[in-house]
Design an enzyme around this catalytic site. Structure first.
Site, PDB file in Angstrom:
ATOM      1  CB  SER A  23      15.374  69.342 -51.694  1.00  0.00           C
ATOM      2  OG  SER A  23      14.427  68.675 -51.383  1.00  0.00           O
TER       3      SER A  23
ATOM      4  CD  GLU B 137      29.910  66.777 -55.680  1.00  0.00           C
ATOM      5  OE1 GLU B 137      28.899  66.659 -56.348  1.00  0.00           O
ATOM      6  OE2 GLU B 137      29.555  67.588 -54.643  1.00  0.00           O
TER       7      GLU B 137
ATOM      8  CG  HIS C 293      23.080  60.758 -51.328  1.00  0.00           C
ATOM      9  ND1 HIS C 293      24.106  60.112 -50.773  1.00  0.00           N
ATOM     10  CD2 HIS C 293      23.626  61.783 -52.013  1.00  0.00           C
ATOM     11  CE1 HIS C 293      25.347  60.764 -50.832  1.00  0.00           C
ATOM     12  NE2 HIS C 293      25.019  62.069 -51.503  1.00  0.00           N
TER      13      HIS C 293
ATOM     14  NE  ARG D 289      25.052  61.558 -55.876  1.00  0.00           N
ATOM     15  CZ  ARG D 289      24.512  62.695 -55.583  1.00  0.00           C
ATOM     16  NH1 ARG D 289      23.290  62.975 -55.911  1.00  0.00           N
ATOM     17  NH2 ARG D 289      25.295  63.639 -54.994  1.00  0.00           N
TER      18      ARG D 289
ATOM     19  CG  HIS E 117      19.691  62.689 -52.758  1.00  0.00           C
ATOM     20  ND1 HIS E 117      19.676  63.491 -51.627  1.00  0.00           N
ATOM     21  CD2 HIS E 117      20.628  62.990 -53.604  1.00  0.00           C
ATOM     22  CE1 HIS E 117      20.659  64.318 -51.987  1.00  0.00           C
ATOM     23  NE2 HIS E 117      21.312  64.123 -53.030  1.00  0.00           N
TER      24      HIS E 117
ATOM     25  NE  ARG F 108      20.951  64.865 -58.901  1.00  0.00           N
ATOM     26  CZ  ARG F 108      21.469  65.168 -57.904  1.00  0.00           C
ATOM     27  NH1 ARG F 108      22.440  66.407 -58.068  1.00  0.00           N
ATOM     28  NH2 ARG F 108      21.662  64.748 -56.537  1.00  0.00           N
TER      29      ARG F 108
END
Length: 542
Positions: free
Chosen positions: A53, A125, A244, A290, A349, A384
């Site tokens: 990944s 981000e 995600h 997220r 994800h 995360r």
């Protein structure tokens, strides 16, 4: 140096290194390089980099390297995203070591983006308070990092790479891991061998491909996690699977990823009428954590309103230059993101849970270390923070290398045995259909939204799959799936990436990490399956 794999190593080999790393992604390769010049062997199912990944990561690596940013800011953002479960000391140590690990990667040839003055370009981000993400080519960091590390590994004579081998089980004597049983993929189920070791580093990746909608490669099926749990390793936070929110919804498996950087640059999430619904859910809109964005997208899709990422104004004609990977994936699917919103869906994800390790990467089993997504360090908590995953991988890979060197300063060559395991799986039919059955089950019942009834039914279905499964790899995947489902059933609240529709709010008394052994998970699952069967009998009564 890469060697052609053999079913059993020929006796002409003088010996094999006493440190074996399982996994050819960022964590595994970085650990091997940090161990040099100590000889190590990397075991990987796919050619290094291809089944990882890490190479697919479109984001970058978070590091507080801007003059206006601080380690304290990075730690605060990490803790805020982790929804109360981040281990503060771990997060601080990771943030403090970030700059040094970036410089390590630069020394291995990673071409991070720079401005006209030669300074590293930093991006922002979601859930980051500052621009602190170092990138390569906008959305190509993972591939570029892996290319550089693969080149460095190939040029390092102390690193032996055995490609095409699947790690199936750990040999344990008491509480000490003394070896690894691996299978040559090209030699069939009978081509197994025992690799005696003094130290095993599991860097085998995550669990995303246990779900039918995922951004992860097919190798990310939780086999390393399942293998360690079956050997008795303690597992932490297994319920926390990050979805995600902006996978490109074009029916591909794995689903292409529309990087979070697009939203950081101003792309909007809209329904089919062009309405930006995320601001109805969170004040940060598309830049909310997220888990919140994933649930918003999930709800919009299931209500029939659809969900799309509109990049026309924020990126527009610059798409091919700024986000080549996403652009290519969209164009291949017949979508021109310069003029058309991109259909999106939440996709499995990243796994915040995994093998429980301490601050040095040590598992609960002596002789077994873990780093990267297969591990759970406490750095991510319940959700995360974007671009902390690659950072955690290199930080803990470096720590493990230093720890192994300190505990085993004198290298010893140990001969790999030609001992093979009993060939119980030989001649069995292909079990891909069982894996697909499990993946659909995980999506439906252990996905973005969960509840008790669904989780109990899922555990009963896993029992049914287990009754006919024989292949060691599938058994490892089933074990990982069970751990996730049991942990999700046990946490009767909603927190971070874990959302229970029957317990939709966080409970203050649950603001702590949770740990499981496979034996404990089996006991909980047995009770859940009994409850499901009893409820099913009552439902069948007239």
């Amino acid at each position: 140096m890469s060697l052609t794999p053999h079913p059993f190593p020929p006796q002409s080999w003088a010996g094999i290194d006493d440190v074996v790393i399982v996994g050819g992604g960022l964590a595994g390769l970085f650990c091997a390089l940090k161990l040099a010049p100590r000889p190590v062997t990397i075991i990987t199912a796919a050619p290094i980099g291809e089944g990882s990944s890490s190479g697919w990561a479109q984001g970058g690596i978070a590091a507080a390297m801007d003059p206006g940013d601080t380690v304290e800011n990075h730690v605060a953002d990490t803790i805020a995203a982790g929804a109360g479960l981040v281990e503060g000391a771990i997060a601080r140590g990771m943030a403090e070591e970030a700059a040094a690990r970036i410089h390590d990667l630069l020394s291995y040839g990673v071409p991070f983006d720079r401005d006209l003055e030669g300074k590293l370009t930093l991006s922002r981000e979601a859930a980051h308070s500052h621009r602190r993400v170092v990138r390569v080519g906008g959305d190509s960091a993972g591939a570029a990092i892996m290319q550089a590390l693969i080149r460095a590994v190939r040029e390092t004579s102390s690193i032996r790479v055995l490609e095409g081998f699947v790690a199936e089980s750990l040999k344990v004597e008491g509480s000490y891991v003394t070896g690894l049983i691996a299978r040559d993929r090209r030699g069939g189920l009978s081509a197994r061998m025992l690799l005696p070791t003094r130290a095993i580093v599991l860097a085998s990746g995550g669990i995303g491909h246990l779900y039918s909608v995922t951004t992860n490669p097919q190798e990310a099926r939780g086999e390393g996690l399942g293998m360690a749990a079956r050997a008795g390793a303690l597992v932490a936070d297994a319920e926390f699977v990050q979805f995600h929110p902006t996978a490109v919804d074009v029916g591909r498996d794995p689903a292409p990823l529309a990087t979070e950087a697009l939203r950081g640059e101003g792309a909007a999430i809209v329904d089919r009428n062009g309405y930006r619904f995320m601001f109805d859910i969170h004040e940060a809109g598309e830049l909310a954590p997220r888990d919140i964005v994933a649930r918003g997208v999930h709800q919009a899709r299931h209500s029939g309103r659809g969900a799309f990422l509109d990049c026309r104004e924020a990126v527009g004609a610059e798409f091919p230059e700024r986000f080549l990977t996403v652009f290519a994936a969209c164009m291949e699917a017949g979508i021109d993101p310069r003029v058309t919103p991109i259909p999106i869906a939440p996709a499995a994800h990243y796994h915040m849970g995994g093998i429980h390790v301490d601050g040095l990467g040590r598992s609960s089993l002596d002789g077994l270390w873990a780093c990267g997504e297969v591990s759970s360090t406490g750095a991510h908590g319940a959700n995360r923070l974007a671009s902390n995953s690659l950072l955690e991988a290199v930080v803990f890979a470096a720590r493990i290398a230093e720890d192994v060197q300190g505990l085993l300063p004198n290298h010893r060559m140990v001969r790999w045995s030609d001992e093979s395991t009993a060939d119980t799986a030989a001649g069995l039919p292909n079990e891909d259909a069982l894996l697909e059955r499990l993946r659909r089950l995980m999506d439906a019942a252990v996905g973005v939204v969960r509840n008790r009834a669904g989780l109990e039914a899922a555990l009963a279905e896993m029992d049914a799959i287990r009754a006919t499964a024989r292949h060691p790899s599938l058994l490892n995947s089933l074990t990982a799936a069970k751990l996730i489902a049991v942990a999700a059933l046990r946490r009767e609240e909603s927190r971070g990436a874990h959302f229970r529709s029957d317990f939709p709010h966080p409970q203050p008394e649950e603001a702590h990490r949770r740990f499981l052994t496979l034996a404990k998970a089996d006991a909980i699952a047995k009770g859940a399956v009994a409850a499901f069967q009893e409820n099913s009998r009552h439902a069948d009564l007239p």
